[in-house]
Scaffold this motif. Sequence first.
Motif, PDB file in Angstrom:
ATOM      1  N   GLU A 280     -11.665   1.087   0.189  1.00  0.00           N
ATOM      2  CA  GLU A 280     -12.770   1.916  -0.268  1.00  0.00           C
ATOM      3  C   GLU A 280     -12.322   2.999  -1.240  1.00  0.00           C
ATOM      4  N   GLY A 281     -11.015   3.243  -1.310  1.00  0.00           N
ATOM      5  CA  GLY A 281     -10.522   4.321  -2.161  1.00  0.00           C
ATOM      6  C   GLY A 281     -10.342   5.585  -1.345  1.00  0.00           C
ATOM      7  N   LEU A 282      -9.465   6.449  -1.802  1.00  0.00           N
ATOM      8  CA  LEU A 282      -9.144   7.670  -1.078  1.00  0.00           C
ATOM      9  C   LEU A 282      -9.933   8.837  -1.669  1.00  0.00           C
ATOM     10  N   PRO A 283     -10.873   9.415  -0.911  1.00  0.00           N
ATOM     11  CA  PRO A 283     -11.618  10.561  -1.414  1.00  0.00           C
ATOM     12  C   PRO A 283     -10.696  11.733  -1.705  1.00  0.00           C
TER      13      PRO A 283
ATOM     14  N   HIS B 165       0.830  -1.208   0.000  1.00  0.00           N
ATOM     15  CA  HIS B 165       0.000   0.000   0.000  1.00  0.00           C
ATOM     16  C   HIS B 165       0.866   1.260   0.000  1.00  0.00           C
ATOM     17  N   ILE B 166       1.838   1.304   0.912  1.00  0.00           N
ATOM     18  CA  ILE B 166       2.676   2.493   1.014  1.00  0.00           C
ATOM     19  C   ILE B 166       3.597   2.612  -0.191  1.00  0.00           C
ATOM     20  N   ASN B 167       4.047   1.481  -0.722  1.00  0.00           N
ATOM     21  CA  ASN B 167       4.916   1.517  -1.897  1.00  0.00           C
ATOM     22  C   ASN B 167       4.187   2.111  -3.102  1.00  0.00           C
ATOM     23  N   ILE B 168       2.892   1.852  -3.221  1.00  0.00           N
ATOM     24  CA  ILE B 168       2.108   2.370  -4.339  1.00  0.00           C
ATOM     25  C   ILE B 168       1.665   3.809  -4.108  1.00  0.00           C
ATOM     26  N   LEU B 169       1.193   4.104  -2.893  1.00  0.00           N
ATOM     27  CA  LEU B 169       0.602   5.408  -2.614  1.00  0.00           C
ATOM     28  C   LEU B 169       1.562   6.364  -1.907  1.00  0.00           C
TER      29      LEU B 169
ATOM     30  N   PHE C 238      -4.986  10.101   4.507  1.00  0.00           N
ATOM     31  CA  PHE C 238      -6.106  10.206   5.437  1.00  0.00           C
ATOM     32  C   PHE C 238      -5.555  10.662   6.775  1.00  0.00           C
ATOM     33  N   TYR C 239      -6.384  11.256   7.566  1.00  0.00           N
ATOM     34  CA  TYR C 239      -5.903  11.800   8.834  1.00  0.00           C
ATOM     35  C   TYR C 239      -6.733  11.253   9.981  1.00  0.00           C
ATOM     36  N   ASP C 240      -6.056  10.634  10.923  1.00  0.00           N
ATOM     37  CA  ASP C 240      -6.686  10.141  12.137  1.00  0.00           C
ATOM     38  C   ASP C 240      -5.743  10.456  13.293  1.00  0.00           C
TER      39      ASP C 240
ATOM     40  N   GLU D  60      -5.977  -2.169  10.435  1.00  0.00           N
ATOM     41  CA  GLU D  60      -7.315  -2.480   9.930  1.00  0.00           C
ATOM     42  C   GLU D  60      -7.995  -1.237   9.364  1.00  0.00           C
ATOM     43  N   LYS D  61      -7.824  -0.114  10.037  1.00  0.00           N
ATOM     44  CA  LYS D  61      -8.444   1.122   9.544  1.00  0.00           C
ATOM     45  C   LYS D  61      -7.799   1.561   8.235  1.00  0.00           C
ATOM     46  N   ASP D  62      -6.478   1.392   8.114  1.00  0.00           N
ATOM     47  CA  ASP D  62      -5.796   1.710   6.859  1.00  0.00           C
ATOM     48  C   ASP D  62      -6.335   0.839   5.728  1.00  0.00           C
ATOM     49  N   TYR D  63      -6.564  -0.439   6.033  1.00  0.00           N
ATOM     50  CA  TYR D  63      -7.108  -1.351   5.033  1.00  0.00           C
ATOM     51  C   TYR D  63      -8.442  -0.832   4.506  1.00  0.00           C
ATOM     52  N   LYS D  64      -9.276  -0.343   5.412  1.00  0.00           N
ATOM     53  CA  LYS D  64     -10.593   0.143   4.997  1.00  0.00           C
ATOM     54  C   LYS D  64     -10.470   1.346   4.068  1.00  0.00           C
ATOM     55  N   TYR D  65      -9.547   2.256   4.398  1.00  0.00           N
ATOM     56  CA  TYR D  65      -9.345   3.425   3.540  1.00  0.00           C
ATOM     57  C   TYR D  65      -8.840   2.999   2.171  1.00  0.00           C
ATOM     58  N   PHE D  66      -7.853   2.102   2.140  1.00  0.00           N
ATOM     59  CA  PHE D  66      -7.276   1.690   0.866  1.00  0.00           C
ATOM     60  C   PHE D  66      -8.268   0.867   0.048  1.00  0.00           C
TER      61      PHE D  66
END
Length: 257
Positions: A209-212, A55-59, A132-134, A201-207
């Motif tokens: 569902e796509g990043l708004p 995920h981080i390597n791509i984004l 995303f910001y949390d 797990e929360k990062d998985y959900k963002y990735f």
Amino acid sequence: MLLFKCGFLLIPLTIVISVCSQVTNLPKSLDAVLAVLYLASVAIAGKIMYDRFQHINILGSLTTNPGVTCFSNKIASVSACSMFLGFLVHLFLFLFKVDKFSIAAINIFVCAFGTLYMWMQGIVTLYATTLFYDKNLTALRQCLSNVSCLVLVTMATFGTIASILPTNPNGATVAYICLIIASLCSYSVAIMFSIFILSYEKDYKYFAEGLPSDLLLDDGCEYNDAIVCEADGLFRAQELRSHRLLIQGTNNTRKHS
């Protein structure tokens, strides 16, 4: 997600049974069960960390500092590989009942690379606020990485003291106490590491569902605008070609009629 559901079940169960095996004398038949739980937990953790690396390597290019993000992600992957190799050695020593000093030494090795992994991923999380910001999630990971570093120093200190103490009765007693403290520190780092990777797990959900687009910060606007303009140019070129083909097809139809 099924992966994290299995992780929330197996990883804490493995830690609890491992602690019980250290506190009480469990039957030897449970060693095989514990070894299977170890391997299952490692497989789940490895899958989660591999997906995180991907995920981080791509984004990573969308973060505020792509160079630091990608470099930290690579260091984290090397740390994870070293940690897993050390854990396999630990499992080998556990199954063959090697002396506790050797197990304590390999525990320090595994916990050191686990702490380094958390530090690097803490940096990645800090720069990944572009995606995303949390605030709570960022604070949790920074707290876990900082506390694990302090626990690691304590673990290494008492482990070293236990290894250099004399073998006389008094020295053996103090060494045993130091080994208990080092063992407690290793389990503390294991618990913090488990919480850290399960927080993905929360990062998985963002990735997934796509990043708004409204969550992206202004720091990457120029880069994103350039990509959007280039993509828009391609779509316009394709649209012009389709219009030309449509016009040519219409003219040919009229000529035949």
